[in-house]
Design a protein around this motif. Structure first.
Motif, PDB file in Angstrom:
ATOM      1  N   THR A   1       0.836  -1.205   0.000  1.00 23.03           N
ATOM      2  CA  THR A   1       0.000   0.000   0.000  1.00 23.03           C
ATOM      3  C   THR A   1       0.865   1.247   0.000  1.00 23.03           C
ATOM      4  O   THR A   1       0.631   2.180  -0.785  1.00 23.03           O
ATOM      5  N   ILE A   2       1.875   1.272   0.857  1.00 25.43           N
ATOM      6  CA  ILE A   2       2.772   2.423   0.916  1.00 25.43           C
ATOM      7  C   ILE A   2       3.440   2.635  -0.437  1.00 25.43           C
ATOM      8  O   ILE A   2       3.500   3.764  -0.944  1.00 25.43           O
ATOM      9  N   ALA A   3       3.924   1.560  -1.055  1.00 22.25           N
ATOM     10  CA  ALA A   3       4.592   1.665  -2.363  1.00 22.25           C
ATOM     11  C   ALA A   3       3.637   2.179  -3.438  1.00 22.25           C
ATOM     12  O   ALA A   3       4.006   3.046  -4.246  1.00 22.25           O
ATOM     13  N   GLU A   4       2.409   1.653  -3.467  1.00 13.94           N
ATOM     14  CA  GLU A   4       1.435   2.091  -4.469  1.00 13.94           C
ATOM     15  C   GLU A   4       1.106   3.567  -4.304  1.00 13.94           C
ATOM     16  O   GLU A   4       1.035   4.309  -5.284  1.00 13.94           O
ATOM     17  N   LEU A   5       0.881   4.001  -3.068  1.00 14.44           N
ATOM     18  CA  LEU A   5       0.544   5.401  -2.838  1.00 14.44           C
ATOM     19  C   LEU A   5       1.739   6.309  -3.115  1.00 14.44           C
ATOM     20  O   LEU A   5       1.572   7.392  -3.685  1.00 14.44           O
TER      21      LEU A   5
ATOM     22  N   MET B   1       2.122   8.301   3.235  1.00 16.32           N
ATOM     23  CA  MET B   1       1.507   7.844   4.495  1.00 16.32           C
ATOM     24  C   MET B   1       2.281   8.444   5.666  1.00 16.32           C
ATOM     25  O   MET B   1       3.491   8.627   5.578  1.00 16.32           O
ATOM     26  N   ASP B   2       1.577   8.719   6.770  1.00 17.29           N
ATOM     27  CA  ASP B   2       2.285   9.228   7.945  1.00 17.29           C
ATOM     28  C   ASP B   2       2.989   8.102   8.694  1.00 17.29           C
ATOM     29  O   ASP B   2       3.953   8.327   9.397  1.00 17.29           O
ATOM     30  N   ARG B   3       2.480   6.884   8.530  1.00 19.13           N
ATOM     31  CA  ARG B   3       3.112   5.675   9.076  1.00 19.13           C
ATOM     32  C   ARG B   3       2.484   4.482   8.378  1.00 19.13           C
ATOM     33  O   ARG B   3       1.556   4.615   7.585  1.00 19.13           O
TER      34      ARG B   3
ATOM     35  N   HIS C   1     -12.109   8.263  -1.813  1.00 16.48           N
ATOM     36  CA  HIS C   1     -11.862   8.263  -3.254  1.00 16.48           C
ATOM     37  C   HIS C   1     -10.997   7.067  -3.629  1.00 16.48           C
ATOM     38  O   HIS C   1      -9.907   6.898  -3.079  1.00 16.48           O
ATOM     39  N   HIS C   2     -11.473   6.254  -4.573  1.00 15.89           N
ATOM     40  CA  HIS C   2     -10.705   5.090  -5.025  1.00 15.89           C
ATOM     41  C   HIS C   2      -9.478   5.551  -5.809  1.00 15.89           C
ATOM     42  O   HIS C   2      -9.622   6.162  -6.859  1.00 15.89           O
ATOM     43  N   LEU C   3      -8.290   5.267  -5.280  1.00 12.57           N
ATOM     44  CA  LEU C   3      -7.059   5.644  -5.966  1.00 12.57           C
ATOM     45  C   LEU C   3      -6.348   4.457  -6.591  1.00 12.57           C
ATOM     46  O   LEU C   3      -5.624   4.617  -7.561  1.00 12.57           O
ATOM     47  N   VAL C   4      -6.541   3.277  -6.016  1.00 13.16           N
ATOM     48  CA  VAL C   4      -5.854   2.083  -6.517  1.00 13.16           C
ATOM     49  C   VAL C   4      -6.843   0.924  -6.541  1.00 13.16           C
ATOM     50  O   VAL C   4      -7.535   0.680  -5.552  1.00 13.16           O
ATOM     51  N   ARG C   5      -6.894   0.231  -7.673  1.00 12.13           N
ATOM     52  CA  ARG C   5      -7.634  -1.032  -7.814  1.00 12.13           C
ATOM     53  C   ARG C   5      -6.749  -1.959  -8.624  1.00 12.13           C
ATOM     54  O   ARG C   5      -6.529  -1.719  -9.803  1.00 12.13           O
ATOM     55  N   LYS C   6      -6.212  -2.978  -7.963  1.00 14.25           N
ATOM     56  CA  LYS C   6      -5.259  -3.866  -8.631  1.00 14.25           C
ATOM     57  C   LYS C   6      -5.403  -5.288  -8.101  1.00 14.25           C
ATOM     58  O   LYS C   6      -5.998  -5.499  -7.050  1.00 14.25           O
ATOM     59  N   ASP C   7      -4.793  -6.212  -8.815  1.00 16.47           N
ATOM     60  CA  ASP C   7      -4.796  -7.609  -8.360  1.00 16.47           C
ATOM     61  C   ASP C   7      -3.508  -7.963  -7.611  1.00 16.47           C
ATOM     62  O   ASP C   7      -3.298  -9.102  -7.249  1.00 16.47           O
ATOM     63  N   CYS C   8      -2.673  -6.962  -7.360  1.00 13.81           N
ATOM     64  CA  CYS C   8      -1.498  -7.123  -6.514  1.00 13.81           C
ATOM     65  C   CYS C   8      -1.042  -5.728  -6.106  1.00 13.81           C
ATOM     66  O   CYS C   8      -1.454  -4.737  -6.703  1.00 13.81           O
TER      67      CYS C   8
ATOM     68  N   GLY D   1       2.365  -3.211  -4.634  1.00  9.26           N
ATOM     69  CA  GLY D   1       3.779  -3.060  -4.362  1.00  9.26           C
ATOM     70  C   GLY D   1       4.666  -3.042  -5.569  1.00  9.26           C
ATOM     71  O   GLY D   1       4.226  -3.219  -6.704  1.00  9.26           O
ATOM     72  N   ARG D   2       5.948  -2.851  -5.291  1.00  8.56           N
ATOM     73  CA  ARG D   2       6.952  -2.821  -6.366  1.00  8.56           C
ATOM     74  C   ARG D   2       7.006  -4.178  -7.046  1.00  8.56           C
ATOM     75  O   ARG D   2       6.911  -5.208  -6.413  1.00  8.56           O
ATOM     76  N   GLY D   3       7.155  -4.157  -8.343  1.00  9.31           N
ATOM     77  CA  GLY D   3       7.204  -5.402  -9.098  1.00  9.31           C
ATOM     78  C   GLY D   3       5.835  -5.926  -9.466  1.00  9.31           C
ATOM     79  O   GLY D   3       5.698  -6.929 -10.135  1.00  9.31           O
ATOM     80  N   CYS D   4       4.798  -5.230  -9.017  1.00 13.76           N
ATOM     81  CA  CYS D   4       3.423  -5.623  -9.350  1.00 13.76           C
ATOM     82  C   CYS D   4       3.138  -5.173 -10.774  1.00 13.76           C
ATOM     83  O   CYS D   4       3.508  -4.086 -11.185  1.00 13.76           O
TER      84      CYS D   4
END
Length: 120
Positions: free
Chosen positions: A40-44, A51-53, A107-114, A116-119
Motif C-alpha cells: 500500500t505504501i509503495a502504491e501510494l 503515508m504518515d506511518r 476516493h478510489h485511488l488504486v484497484r489492482k490484483d497485486c 507493491g513494487r514489481g506488481c
C-alpha cells in the motif's frame, strides 16, 4: 512481493492438523499483513501520496478456507483517511485470485490484483 506473502499466508490458514502449527499460522498471517501494508505504501508513493506511518492491517475471519480477506487503515501525512480492502479467492489452490482497493478520504485511488513494487 504480495503474491509470495499471500502464498505463505494461504498455506497458514488452511486447516492445521499438527500442534505447534499455530505459531507458524500467526507468523504467516503477520507476514501477509506486513506485505499488504508495504505494498500500500509503495502504491501510494508511486502516485505522490505519502503515508504518515504504516497502515494497520487485520485479517477478518471468512469461515472459508478458499477466501482470505485483509482490511487496513491509516492516514496520509496530511491527515486523509486511507482504507485498504483486499481479498483472495481460491486461496486454498495454487492459483489464488487477488483483488485490492485503496481509498483515500473515500476516493478510489488504486484497484489492482497485486500491490507493491514489481506488481504488474
Amino acid at each position: 512481493m504480495i503474491r509470495r506473502a499471500l502464498v505463505c499466508a494461504l498455506l497458514a490458514v488452511l486447516p492445521l492438523a499438527l500442534s505447534g502449527c499455530e505459531m507458524m499460522q500467526h507468523i504467516s498471517e503477520g507476514a501477509y499483513r506486513n506485505a499488504v501494508a508495504d505494498g500500500t505504501i509503495a502504491e501510494l508513493d508511486e502516485i505522490g501520496v505519502r503515508m504518515d506511518r504504516r497502515p494497520d492491517c487485520t485479517m477478518p475471519e471468512t469461515g472459508s478456507e478458499s477466501i482470505v480477506r485483509v482490511h487496513c487503515t491509516g492516514r496520509t501525512v496530511t491527515g486523509a483517511r486511507v482504507v485498504v480492502t483486499g481479498d483472495a479467492t481460491a486461496a486454498d489452490t495454487a492459483r489464488p485470485r487477488e483483488s485490492y482497493t485503496v481509498t483515500v478520504n473515500g476516493h478510489h485511488l488504486v484497484r489492482k490484483d497485486c500491490l507493491g513494487r514489481g506488481c504488474r
